[in-house]
Design an enzyme around this catalytic site. Structure first.
Site, PDB file in Angstrom:
ATOM      1  N   GLU A  50       0.872  -1.163   0.000  1.00 48.48           N
ATOM      2  CA  GLU A  50       0.000   0.000   0.000  1.00 48.48           C
ATOM      3  C   GLU A  50       0.917   1.223   0.000  1.00 48.48           C
ATOM      4  O   GLU A  50       1.814   1.323   0.839  1.00 48.48           O
ATOM      5  CB  GLU A  50      -0.878   0.000   1.262  1.00 48.48           C
ATOM      6  CG  GLU A  50      -1.827   1.179   1.250  1.00 48.48           C
ATOM      7  CD  GLU A  50      -2.772   1.228   2.450  1.00 48.48           C
ATOM      8  OE1 GLU A  50      -2.764   0.298   3.271  1.00 48.48           O
ATOM      9  OE2 GLU A  50      -3.492   2.227   2.553  1.00 48.48           O
ATOM     10  N   ARG A 275       5.091 -12.968   9.740  1.00 46.11           N
ATOM     11  CA  ARG A 275       5.753 -11.675   9.535  1.00 46.11           C
ATOM     12  C   ARG A 275       7.163 -11.735  10.080  1.00 46.11           C
ATOM     13  O   ARG A 275       7.445 -12.493  11.006  1.00 46.11           O
ATOM     14  CB  ARG A 275       5.058 -10.575  10.341  1.00 46.11           C
ATOM     15  CG  ARG A 275       3.713 -10.172   9.900  1.00 46.11           C
ATOM     16  CD  ARG A 275       3.151  -9.138  10.868  1.00 46.11           C
ATOM     17  NE  ARG A 275       3.581  -7.791  10.526  1.00 46.11           N
ATOM     18  CZ  ARG A 275       3.012  -7.074   9.568  1.00 46.11           C
ATOM     19  NH1 ARG A 275       2.028  -7.578   8.863  1.00 46.11           N
ATOM     20  NH2 ARG A 275       3.422  -5.845   9.308  1.00 46.11           N
ATOM     21  N   LYS A 285       4.487   0.482   9.386  1.00 46.55           N
ATOM     22  CA  LYS A 285       4.544   1.790   8.742  1.00 46.55           C
ATOM     23  C   LYS A 285       3.976   2.865   9.647  1.00 46.55           C
ATOM     24  O   LYS A 285       4.481   3.982   9.682  1.00 46.55           O
ATOM     25  CB  LYS A 285       3.796   1.746   7.412  1.00 46.55           C
ATOM     26  CG  LYS A 285       4.669   1.233   6.288  1.00 46.55           C
ATOM     27  CD  LYS A 285       3.938   1.255   4.969  1.00 46.55           C
ATOM     28  CE  LYS A 285       3.076   0.036   4.831  1.00 46.55           C
ATOM     29  NZ  LYS A 285       2.359  -0.028   3.563  1.00 46.55           N
TER      30      LYS A 285
END
Ligand code: ATP
Ligand code: MG
Length: 578
Positions: A50, A275, A285
């Site tokens: 994104e 992850r 982020k």
């Protein structure tokens, strides 16, 4: 910017591919089984960031995995921007992501896609769902929708608008699209099951009204599709066979499949992996944006940041990151990787590839009393002692030198093999010197060492079989160039910065000493080293010319120490600056 070399470009597709496949993980094993059984014809993956921030080390894992498995199997990997949140996204992030992926070695050919490319088709699929009776416009408020959704232990309740007619829903949805309603007045929801044990399946929202300009579609849209609805359809339209994502999406897989099955379009398949988490690092982020916005760091590419642009600026080579990702492997179990492992991979690669040079970061003057004044000799310092074919650097030697303050002790402890009164050491690639006298200034601080040299010991070889144990690095005082050297340490003091004490937030455990600037003296040949170029300062560590460097004001970043030299230099730097 940085080291956008063609070499790095071919990385993930190069020789590393075969090697990677041997380090098999459950995803590679699954792919092998599928291909062998004919369940899949091609490995087609995508990396779907994104554009709401810069990429970080966690993304490196996903990039290497997605581009890697495709390359290993002669498949394809797309770059797809998941740009459905216009308020948080921007062109700046898109550009940064493109150059970071390329730097790391991801090659997406001409397959650069944007979820926003599909807005028209996503919209018609939504109308299709309404016509099929599989979606409806709901007019509950956000809070009401949450309340109706139920909990893990209680089923949800149907919205009073759930049985709205197809015609009414279609009409409202079109008017939503045309911008007739304010944000939040209506949403489009899938009609699935308000009692599903999987809360995500309780009539998930597919579209919401947002009067926001999009960095690519401008003012065209007043409604934007949600991630769960968008991602699977984009995967399907691109023919993605393996949609690899992180474990937090495991419950979303049911919805992913529901959308593709209901629309009866190409069935991409989602598989989740753990992850990456790293000690002393935050990889989110949202938190990285906070560090930038609150000024805890100097920007996204601050060399202390775990962003790919920060690591690049710091001097970390993409090859080392790929090796790191390969070593940590891919699994389904969450675990925290020690930052030292990353440093190990960086050192290993830089050791094999960096040219050597000498620099002194905390200078102590040495005057060689029996060396002729004005004389200069040039000696050859091998660029890499293990690879003599690379040649040597010509280094000036003269009567006045700098050595490292820490390499001298007036009162040496036992087993101190460096310089002390009366002791003899070898100057790297030059002469043996013996300390004859210690000069002090009015305050009693050591200002210089008066030494003598043995003219027979040129080149650092032993003249008469006499052995010295210590070898020191040095620079010629009159030739050396002052340089700003930035020494970095961990950004956080705690192994897990997110596990904060009550009443604190993660910035509270920032390391106040994560950056130490010192003025060092570097070999004159390094004055014009181009930004991004890496070098080993002998005995000190690996360094990289910063983007701010110039021949008038050279600036170097320390990428990584050789071993644990941090504590030592930190102390010297402090005494130097105080
Ligand atoms: P963040 O939590 O930092 O905002 P994200 O998952 O929201 O990360 P995206 O831009 O959506 O960021 O991620 C793009 C891809 O990178 C996704 O497939 C995501 O699963 C993957 N990814 C993100 N963070 C990690 C991580 N720490 N380890 C492995 N993969 C990751
Ligand atoms: Mg995300």
């Amino acid at each position: 910017m940085g080291n956008d070399t063609p070499d790095a470009l071919s990385g993930i597709n190069g020789d590393e591919a075969a090697h990677k496949f041997q380090n098999r993980d459950f995803i590679r094993a699954m792919i092998e089984t599928d291909l062998a059984a004919g369940r899949k014809k091609i490995v087609h993956t995508r990396f779907p960031p994104e554009p709401n921030g810069y990429l970080h080390l966690g993304h490196a894992k996903s990039i290497c995995l997605n581009f890697g498995v495709a390359a290993e199997r002669g498949g394809l990997c797309n770059l797809r921007f998941d740009d459905t949140n216009p308020e948080k996204e921007s062109r700046e992030y898109v550009d940064a992501i493109r150059s970071d992926v390329r730097w790391l070695g991801g090659d997406w050919g001409d397959r650069e896609y944007y979820a926003s490319d599909y807005f028209d088709r996503l919209y018609s699929f939504a109308e299709q769902l309404i016509r099929m009776g599989k979606a409806y416009v709901d007019s509950l408020s956000g809070d009401e929708i949450r309340e109706y959704r139920g909990t893990l232990t209680e089923p949800g309740r149907d919205s009073p608008y759930r049985e709205r007619s197809v015609e009414d829903s279609l009409d409202l949805f079109r008017r939503m699209r045309d911008g007739e309603f304010a944000d939040g007045v209506h949403v489009l929801r899938a009609k699935i099951d308000m009692a599903s044990p999987n809360i995500i399946m309780r009539d998930p929202v597919l579209y919401r009204i947002r009067h926001a300009a999009h960095h690519r579609t401008g003012e065209k849209w007043h409604i934007y599709p949600l991630y769960d609805y968008t991602h699977c359809i984009c995967d399907s339209l691109e023919g993605i066979t393996y949609s690899l994502c992180t474990l937090e999406f495991v419950n979303n897989r049911e919805l992913y499949n529901w959308v593709l099955n209901t629309l009866d379009i190409f069935r991409s398949e989602q598989t989740e992996f753990a992850r990456l988490s790293l000690t002393r690092t935050v990889l989110s982020k949202r938190k990285l944006i906070q560090l930038v916005e609150e000024g805890h760091v100097q920007g996204w590419d601050d060399p202390r940041m775990p962003t790919l642009s920060g690591l690049r600026r710091r001097g970390v080579p993409p090859e080392a990151l790929r090796e790191f990702v390969s070593r940590i492997g891919v699994s389904r179990a969450d675990n925290i990787v020690d930052y030292a492992m990353l440093e190990f991979c960086i050192r290993e690669y830089l050791n094999a590839t960096s040219a050597r040079a000498m620099a002194v970061l905390a200078p102590l003057k040495v005057i060689i009393e029996n060396y002729p004044e004005g004389q200069v000799e040039w000696l050859d310092l091998p660029l890499n002692p293990e690879r003599p074919e690379l040649g040597a650097r010509s280094v000036p030697f003269s009567r006045e030198l700098y050595i490292e303050q820490d390499d001298f002790r007036a009162e040496p402890p036992k087993k101190f093999f460096r310089l002390s009164p009366g002791a003899e050491v070898r100057l790297r690639c030059a002469y043996y010197i013996t300390c004859r006298e210690v000069q002090k200034d009015a305050q009693g601080n050591i200002s210089a060492l008066i030494c003598s040299y043995d003219p027979q010991s040129w080149g650092g070889g032993s003249p008469d079989g006499r052995k010295v144990k210590g070898t020191l690095h040095w620079v010629s005082a009159s030739h050396a160039v002052p340089a700003e050297v930035r020494l970095y340490d961990h950004l956080f003091l705690k192994d897990d910065p997110s596990a904060v004490d009550p009443g604190k937030t993660f910035p509270d455990c920032l390391n106040p000493d994560s950056l130490l600037r010192v003025t060092g003296f570097i070999d004159p040949s390094l004055r014009s080293l181009p930004a991004g170029e890496r070098v080993q300062f002998e005995r000190l560590g690996y360094f990289c010319a910063d983007y701010d460097t110039s021949p008038e004001h050279p600036v170097f970043n320390r990428t990584v120490t050789l071993k644990d030299t941090w504590a030592k230099l930190e102390k010297q730097g402090r005494s130097q600056s105080s």
